[in-house]
Scaffold this active site. Structure first.
Site, PDB file in Angstrom:
ATOM      1  CG  HIS A 174      40.115  40.026  30.882  1.00  0.00           C
ATOM      2  ND1 HIS A 174      41.364  39.590  31.282  1.00  0.00           N
ATOM      3  CD2 HIS A 174      39.913  39.490  29.646  1.00  0.00           C
ATOM      4  CE1 HIS A 174      41.878  38.817  30.341  1.00  0.00           C
ATOM      5  NE2 HIS A 174      41.018  38.745  29.334  1.00  0.00           N
ATOM      6  CE1 TYR A 202      40.309  47.364  39.209  1.00  0.00           C
ATOM      7  CE2 TYR A 202      40.877  45.131  39.849  1.00  0.00           C
ATOM      8  CZ  TYR A 202      40.192  46.295  40.078  1.00  0.00           C
ATOM      9  OH  TYR A 202      39.393  46.393  41.180  1.00  0.00           O
ATOM     10  CG  HIS A 203      43.255  42.100  33.184  1.00  0.00           C
ATOM     11  ND1 HIS A 203      42.822  40.790  33.356  1.00  0.00           N
ATOM     12  CD2 HIS A 203      43.889  42.427  34.343  1.00  0.00           C
ATOM     13  CE1 HIS A 203      43.177  40.365  34.563  1.00  0.00           C
ATOM     14  NE2 HIS A 203      43.808  41.335  35.183  1.00  0.00           N
ATOM     15  N   PRO A 204      43.180  46.379  30.581  1.00  0.00           N
ATOM     16  CG  PRO A 204      43.570  48.668  30.865  1.00  0.00           C
ATOM     17  CD  PRO A 204      43.285  47.414  31.621  1.00  0.00           C
TER      18      PRO A 204
END
Ligand SMILES: Cc1cc2nc3c(=O)[nH]c(=O)nc-3n(C[C@H](O)[C@H](O)[C@H](O)COP(=O)(O)OP(=O)(O)OC[C@H]3O[C@@H](n4cnc5c(N)ncnc54)[C@H](O)[C@@H]3O)c2cc1C
Length: 457
Positions: free
Chosen positions: A236, A400-402
């Site tokens: 994101h 921070y959403h890999p």
């Protein structure tokens, strides 16, 4: 086997303190390759390195993946995600700026609600947060600690897993280092990798499981030629719009002696908030299956992940693209497990991502014009107001959403088993075929629950 320490540090417990753990020994401190779409910048990617993983360093926003997400995953049985996998609650008392953000959203025509549960409908409301009695409540608190006394569980911390060892195409052990000494442990049943969207593909590649040509180029012997390992990486992308605040009501500078003691004695006050108490789910255009944009509202300065200290009070509206079409890749930098992998998220490699995130920036700016927020709004922290697309290029950063780098279908099957290798599964955010339209911690717990069901079966 966890590379980091136990999760005892006070910073982990204190909700407002999560950015204070960035670039400390509790963080893997990853950096991406230069991003062509983002003015060739290298981007900082924090990841938690302790029990609880990134769930011990994250922003604590709890959100469900929605029906549209599971429809795209095309994985039957996954859509029954329970809402209460981890305790969550809205903050007891909103910061005045958070309340002003909700008023601005209402004035802009967004419906309100008691809390945001998912991205299925446009809404502006408080987030539910993984906070209990004023303290972070992580997966380690909810799942791991109650199980520690079980005879069939041993937890090793400060143990860096270096690779999975295979006999033929069966996983037979793990090589790890502890205090600088490399050792191995044999495995008779199964190995479950849960090293996250960076760590799990990295470990598979180091173990010889991945695209054969890439492995050979780094001098790694091929165990299984699995082309998808490390590909399909998604994240994101966010583009914070930050302003100074004209009144001293924000969380900036909240870590005072008085607030620290109030928090220690009563578990309340500014430090018991995550700083991002409210948000809005919106659509870049009408008629979509669900929202594709989110505006996270931070009632304090949030510039350069909190490293920049603009001074005084501030707030940020953080537009986030929930449905990126861009795809990136994790690759080996070398065959040495101590070298971080090469991370290329490929941000904005699909042009429609820039268009849609820019729409989010424009929407955030419209919210700033509403009376409720305009009365607090000082000068822009970034100095000048850029054209929305240029703003994204200059200020785009990870939320921070890999996810997706060991996707179901291309790297693991629906039982989370690695294709072509026996006795090896992956259970973490990397197996999501597509990043959900949600902060992904709850969906990751759902993967963990499903993995437990599958292992028991
Ligand atoms: C700063 C930040 C803010 C976030 N905010 C939110 C939020 O508000 N809400 C939300 O829903 N999500 C949020 N997220 C994302 C969410 O926390 C992650 O999606 C989730 O934790 C992913 O879980 P995981 O198990 O896949 O990986 P992780 O939680 O990253 O866990 C991986 C674990 O494996 C360990 N590990 C990795 N490699 C090795 C190795 N070689 N040897 C031994 N151990 C290893 C790591 O130390 C870590 O403990 C945030 C993440 C960050 C970093």
């Amino acid at each position: 086997m966890e590379a980091g320490p136990p999760d005892r540090a006070r910073l982990i417990r204190t909700p407002l303190a999560f950015p204070k753990m960035f670039q400390t020994p509790l963080d893997w401190n990853f950096w991406t390759e230069p991003q062509v779409g983002l003015a060739n910048r290298h981007l900082y990617w924090p990841r938690g390195k302790m029990l609880g993983g990134s769930g011990s360093i994250n922003g604590m926003v709890h959100m469900q993946a929605c029906a549209a997400d599971f429809a795209e995953w095309d994985a039957p049985g996954w859509e029954a995600m329970p809402a209460d996998l981890l305790h969550s609650e809205p903050v007891a008392e909103l910061n005045p700026l958070s309340a002003a953000f909700l008023d601005a959203c209402e004035a802009a025509g967004l419906p309100g609600a008691a809390a945001i549960t998912d991205a299925s409908q446009p809404v502006a409301a408080p987030f539910r947060l993984n906070i209990k009695n004023g303290k972070r409540w992580s997966a380690a608190d909810a799942y791991l600690r109650p199980a520690l006394q079980r005879g069939n569980l041993t937890v090793w911390t400060s143990v860096h897993v270096r690779r999975v060892l295979c006999e033929g195409t069966r996983a037979s052990g793990v090589e790890y280092s502890r205090a600088g000494v490399v050792q191995t442990v044999a495995v008779t049943r199964e190995i479950v990798l849960c090293a996250g969207a960076v760590g799990s593909p990295h470990l598979l590649l180091l173990s010889g499981i991945g695209p054969a040509a890439d492995l050979e180029a780094c001098g790694v012997a091929v165990v299984a030629d699995v082309a998808g390992v490390g590909r399909n990486l998604q994240d994101h992308l966010a583009a914070p719009v930050s302003y100074f605040c004209l009144e001293p009501v924000s969380f900036s500078g909240a870590a005072t002696f008085a607030n620290e003691w109030k928090y220690r004695l009563t578990g309340t006050g500014p430090l018991a908030s995550n700083g991002a108490e409210v948000g809005a789910m919106v659509q870049s255009k009408a008629g979509l299956a669900a929202c594709d944009l989110e505006i996270v509202f931070a009632a304090g300065h949030y510039v350069d992940h909190g490293f920049a200290a603009p001074g005084g009070h501030g707030f940020s509206l953080i537009p986030v693209l929930l449905t990126p079409k861009s795809r990136g890749r994790i690759r080996l930098a070398s065959a040495n497990p101590d070298d971080a992998p090469r991370i290329d998220p490929g941000y904005l490699s699909d042009a429609t991502d820039l268009e849609r995130l820019s729409e989010g920036v424009r929407f955030a700016r419209r919210l700033l014009e509403q009376a409720a927020l305009a009365k607090y709004r000082g000068a822009p922290v970034n100095g000048q107001v850029l054209d929305a697309e240029e703003h994204v290029r200059q200020w785009g950063q990870t939320l921070y959403h890999p996810t997706g780098s060991c996707g179901m279908g291309s790297v693991v099957d629906a039982g989370l088993r690695v294709l072509g290798v026996a006795g090896l599964r992956v259970a973490d955010a990397s197996v999501m075929p597509q990043v959900p339209r949600a902060h992904p911690n709850a969906a990751t717990l759902w993967i963990a629950e499903r993995a437990a069901q599958l292992l028991r079966a």
